[in-house]
Design an enzyme around this catalytic site. Structure first.
Site, PDB file in Angstrom:
ATOM      1  N   ARG A   1       1.656  -2.779  -4.552  1.00 14.90           N
ATOM      2  CA  ARG A   1       3.114  -2.942  -4.745  1.00 14.90           C
ATOM      3  C   ARG A   1       3.705  -3.781  -3.618  1.00 14.90           C
ATOM      4  O   ARG A   1       4.614  -4.590  -3.840  1.00 14.90           O
ATOM      5  CB  ARG A   1       3.793  -1.564  -4.797  1.00 14.90           C
ATOM      6  CG  ARG A   1       3.500  -0.840  -6.091  1.00 14.90           C
ATOM      7  CD  ARG A   1       3.735   0.650  -5.985  1.00 14.90           C
ATOM      8  NE  ARG A   1       5.116   1.002  -5.709  1.00 14.90           N
ATOM      9  CZ  ARG A   1       5.503   2.236  -5.364  1.00 14.90           C
ATOM     10  NH1 ARG A   1       4.621   3.223  -5.254  1.00 14.90           N
ATOM     11  NH2 ARG A   1       6.767   2.483  -5.150  1.00 14.90           N
TER      12      ARG A   1
ATOM     13  N   ARG B   1       5.844  10.842  -0.194  1.00 14.98           N
ATOM     14  CA  ARG B   1       6.606  11.174  -1.408  1.00 14.98           C
ATOM     15  C   ARG B   1       5.647  11.554  -2.541  1.00 14.98           C
ATOM     16  O   ARG B   1       5.933  12.434  -3.341  1.00 14.98           O
ATOM     17  CB  ARG B   1       7.474   9.984  -1.824  1.00 14.98           C
ATOM     18  CG  ARG B   1       8.302  10.293  -3.070  1.00 14.98           C
ATOM     19  CD  ARG B   1       9.340   9.219  -3.347  1.00 14.98           C
ATOM     20  NE  ARG B   1       8.737   7.964  -3.745  1.00 14.98           N
ATOM     21  CZ  ARG B   1       9.425   6.849  -3.986  1.00 14.98           C
ATOM     22  NH1 ARG B   1      10.733   6.835  -3.852  1.00 14.98           N
ATOM     23  NH2 ARG B   1       8.822   5.747  -4.349  1.00 14.98           N
TER      24      ARG B   1
ATOM     25  N   LYS C   1      15.696   2.310  -0.658  1.00 17.79           N
ATOM     26  CA  LYS C   1      16.716   1.851  -1.616  1.00 17.79           C
ATOM     27  C   LYS C   1      17.275   3.028  -2.424  1.00 17.79           C
ATOM     28  O   LYS C   1      18.486   3.211  -2.507  1.00 17.79           O
ATOM     29  CB  LYS C   1      16.139   0.790  -2.572  1.00 17.79           C
ATOM     30  CG  LYS C   1      15.570  -0.439  -1.875  1.00 17.79           C
ATOM     31  CD  LYS C   1      15.105  -1.482  -2.860  1.00 17.79           C
ATOM     32  CE  LYS C   1      13.949  -1.051  -3.740  1.00 17.79           C
ATOM     33  NZ  LYS C   1      12.657  -0.970  -3.048  1.00 17.79           N
TER      34      LYS C   1
ATOM     35  N   ARG D   1      14.084  -8.416  -8.919  1.00 17.64           N
ATOM     36  CA  ARG D   1      12.830  -8.420  -8.173  1.00 17.64           C
ATOM     37  C   ARG D   1      12.086  -9.741  -8.294  1.00 17.64           C
ATOM     38  O   ARG D   1      10.991  -9.882  -7.742  1.00 17.64           O
ATOM     39  CB  ARG D   1      11.926  -7.304  -8.688  1.00 17.64           C
ATOM     40  CG  ARG D   1      11.947  -6.039  -7.822  1.00 17.64           C
ATOM     41  CD  ARG D   1      11.114  -4.981  -8.526  1.00 17.64           C
ATOM     42  NE  ARG D   1      10.530  -4.001  -7.659  1.00 17.64           N
ATOM     43  CZ  ARG D   1      11.043  -2.783  -7.466  1.00 17.64           C
ATOM     44  NH1 ARG D   1      12.168  -2.430  -8.020  1.00 17.64           N
ATOM     45  NH2 ARG D   1      10.408  -1.921  -6.706  1.00 17.64           N
TER      46      ARG D   1
ATOM     47  N   ARG E   1       4.782  11.101  -8.959  1.00 11.58           N
ATOM     48  CA  ARG E   1       4.757   9.697  -9.406  1.00 11.58           C
ATOM     49  C   ARG E   1       3.359   9.131  -9.218  1.00 11.58           C
ATOM     50  O   ARG E   1       2.839   9.094  -8.106  1.00 11.58           O
ATOM     51  CB  ARG E   1       5.776   8.879  -8.589  1.00 11.58           C
ATOM     52  CG  ARG E   1       7.144   8.878  -9.215  1.00 11.58           C
ATOM     53  CD  ARG E   1       8.133   8.100  -8.400  1.00 11.58           C
ATOM     54  NE  ARG E   1       7.786   6.691  -8.219  1.00 11.58           N
ATOM     55  CZ  ARG E   1       8.612   5.800  -7.696  1.00 11.58           C
ATOM     56  NH1 ARG E   1       9.833   6.164  -7.324  1.00 11.58           N
ATOM     57  NH2 ARG E   1       8.237   4.542  -7.541  1.00 11.58           N
TER      58      ARG E   1
HETATM   59  P1  B4P Z   1      12.801   4.943  -1.296  1.00 12.25           P
HETATM   60  O1  B4P Z   1      12.516   3.934  -0.259  1.00 12.25           O
HETATM   61  O2  B4P Z   1      14.184   5.385  -1.471  1.00 12.25           O
HETATM   62  O3  B4P Z   1      12.139   4.348  -2.605  1.00 12.25           O
HETATM   63  P2  B4P Z   1      12.511   2.965  -3.282  1.00 12.25           P
HETATM   64  O4  B4P Z   1      12.424   1.833  -2.301  1.00 12.25           O
HETATM   65  O5  B4P Z   1      13.791   3.146  -4.001  1.00 12.25           O
HETATM   66  O6  B4P Z   1      11.427   2.918  -4.365  1.00 12.25           O
HETATM   67  P3  B4P Z   1      10.398   1.954  -5.002  1.00 12.25           P
HETATM   68  O7  B4P Z   1      10.619   0.529  -4.641  1.00 12.25           O
HETATM   69  O8  B4P Z   1       9.112   2.568  -4.680  1.00 12.25           O
HETATM   70  O9  B4P Z   1      10.566   2.205  -6.531  1.00 12.25           O
HETATM   71  P4  B4P Z   1      11.260   1.634  -7.804  1.00 12.25           P
HETATM   72  O10 B4P Z   1      11.621   2.854  -8.541  1.00 12.25           O
HETATM   73  O11 B4P Z   1      12.327   0.633  -7.535  1.00 12.25           O
HETATM   74  O12 B4P Z   1      11.973   6.212  -0.966  1.00 12.25           O
HETATM   75  C1  B4P Z   1      10.651   6.182  -0.465  1.00 12.25           C
HETATM   76  C2  B4P Z   1      10.366   7.416   0.369  1.00 12.25           C
HETATM   77  O13 B4P Z   1      10.835   7.176   1.686  1.00 12.25           O
HETATM   78  C3  B4P Z   1      11.069   8.698  -0.105  1.00 12.25           C
HETATM   79  O14 B4P Z   1      10.163   9.760  -0.039  1.00 12.25           O
HETATM   80  C4  B4P Z   1      12.194   8.885   0.899  1.00 12.25           C
HETATM   81  O15 B4P Z   1      12.510  10.255   1.107  1.00 12.25           O
HETATM   82  C5  B4P Z   1      11.598   8.281   2.153  1.00 12.25           C
HETATM   83  N1  B4P Z   1      12.612   7.761   3.059  1.00 12.25           N
HETATM   84  C6  B4P Z   1      13.733   7.085   2.723  1.00 12.25           C
HETATM   85  N2  B4P Z   1      14.440   6.768   3.822  1.00 12.25           N
HETATM   86  C7  B4P Z   1      13.739   7.233   4.884  1.00 12.25           C
HETATM   87  C8  B4P Z   1      13.935   7.203   6.315  1.00 12.25           C
HETATM   88  N3  B4P Z   1      15.020   6.629   6.868  1.00 12.25           N
HETATM   89  N4  B4P Z   1      13.002   7.767   7.099  1.00 12.25           N
HETATM   90  C9  B4P Z   1      11.911   8.356   6.571  1.00 12.25           C
HETATM   91  N5  B4P Z   1      11.661   8.436   5.226  1.00 12.25           N
HETATM   92  C10 B4P Z   1      12.570   7.870   4.403  1.00 12.25           C
HETATM   93  O16 B4P Z   1      10.058   0.837  -8.540  1.00 12.25           O
HETATM   94  C11 B4P Z   1       8.885   1.464  -9.045  1.00 12.25           C
HETATM   95  C12 B4P Z   1       8.117   0.483  -9.942  1.00 12.25           C
HETATM   96  O17 B4P Z   1       8.931   0.159 -11.125  1.00 12.25           O
HETATM   97  C13 B4P Z   1       7.787  -0.889  -9.358  1.00 12.25           C
HETATM   98  O18 B4P Z   1       6.582  -0.869  -8.591  1.00 12.25           O
HETATM   99  C14 B4P Z   1       7.655  -1.746 -10.648  1.00 12.25           C
HETATM  100  O19 B4P Z   1       6.396  -1.565 -11.281  1.00 12.25           O
HETATM  101  C15 B4P Z   1       8.720  -1.186 -11.566  1.00 12.25           C
HETATM  102  N6  B4P Z   1      10.011  -1.914 -11.471  1.00 12.25           N
HETATM  103  C16 B4P Z   1      11.192  -1.390 -11.033  1.00 12.25           C
HETATM  104  N7  B4P Z   1      12.170  -2.327 -11.064  1.00 12.25           N
HETATM  105  C17 B4P Z   1      11.589  -3.477 -11.540  1.00 12.25           C
HETATM  106  C18 B4P Z   1      12.064  -4.794 -11.759  1.00 12.25           C
HETATM  107  N8  B4P Z   1      13.335  -5.132 -11.507  1.00 12.25           N
HETATM  108  N9  B4P Z   1      11.198  -5.740 -12.235  1.00 12.25           N
HETATM  109  C19 B4P Z   1       9.918  -5.412 -12.509  1.00 12.25           C
HETATM  110  N10 B4P Z   1       9.396  -4.179 -12.289  1.00 12.25           N
HETATM  111  C20 B4P Z   1      10.205  -3.216 -11.811  1.00 12.25           C
END
Ligand code: B4P
Length: 193
Positions: free
Chosen positions: A146, A128, A14, A89, A134
């Site tokens: 998670r 990551r 994302k 979420r 993190r």
């Molecule tokens: P991404 O996949 O981009 O990470 P994300 O889904 O955005 O992050 P996440 O869900 O963990 O975190 P968030 O900040 O929303 O990247 C992951 C890795 O994959 C990276 O290293 C990237 O380089 C790699 N990657 C990406 N694409 C790739 C591909 N095609 N091939 C290989 N590798 C690839 O949330 C963090 C925490 O915040 C949650 O657990 C929760 O506690 C809280 N939170 C956030 N929003 C909330 C909400 N709305 N309600 C309640 N809690 C919330």
């Protein structure tokens, strides 16, 4: 206004895809994860409260994130649209978002849901964690918590928007550019419709 939700489990890409999409489509990026991490680094009371949940792999309470999104919408009256990343979420967050957008005579246009297998998610996040600093990416048990939280509380968001025919599933495995192309093709189709 064009408003999209980029949806998917933790590690589905994302954040990665949001960066590319906002630059191509000129949308305002709203990531609740980034907003929460900035509260944590500023050591605000909200950040200190949120950190306890995030370090355990749990969702932060709905009222906290809904309040953050409500202020962000108010503070960006000129935006030509928003990309919601990691929000909503829960079903309560989805309903709150619809009500907030309704105040601006706007709505969600499309929900792009990234589909990625669980072992790929764990391996991406552990990877990551080696460089991101993190705390929620460094321990496998927290990453798996998670993913469980996602299945228990977040996957219903797709059902919620599914009833309005707004959800499009997109394969989230492959290169970053391949996935970006698939996402753009769905957005372009929607904007042309
Ligand atoms: P991404 O996949 O981009 O990470 P994300 O889904 O955005 O992050 P996440 O869900 O963990 O975190 P968030 O900040 O929303 O990247 C992951 C890795 O994959 C990276 O290293 C990237 O380089 C790699 N990657 C990406 N694409 C790739 C591909 N095609 N091939 C290989 N590798 C690839 O949330 C963090 C925490 O915040 C949650 O657990 C929760 O506690 C809280 N939170 C956030 N929003 C909330 C909400 N709305 N309600 C309640 N809690 C919330």
């Amino acid at each position: 206004m064009f408003n999209l939700i980029l949806f998917g489990p933790p590690g589905s890409g994302k954040g990665t895809q949001s960066e590319k999409l906002i630059s191509k489509y000129g949308l305002k990026h709203l990531s609740t994860g980034d907003l929460l991490r900035s509260e944590i680094s500023g050591k605000t009371p909200l950040g200190l409260a949120a950190k306890g949940f995030m370090d355990k792999g749990q969702l932060v309470p709905d009222e906290v994130v809904i309040g953050m999104i409500s202020s962000a919408l108010e503070n960006n009256p000129q935006a030509k649209g928003f990309l919601f990343d990691g929000f909503p979420r829960t079903k309560a967050q989805s309903e709150a978002l619809d009500a907030l957008l309704n105040k601006y005579n706007a709505a969600i246009d499309i929900v792009l849901a990234l589909k990625v297998g669980e072992e790929e998610l764990v391996s991406r996040l552990l990877n990551r964690g080696l460089t991101s600093g993190r705390s929620d990416d460094s321990k496998e048990d927290v990453i798996r918590a998670r993913i469980v939280e996602y299945h228990n509380k977040t996957s219903v968001v797709a059902d919620y928007y599914g009833q309005f025919n707004k959800v499009v599933m997109v394969k989230g495995e492959g290169t970053v550019d391949e996935i970006f192309e698939s996402l753009c093709s769905e957005i372009d189709k929607k904007q042309a419709a």
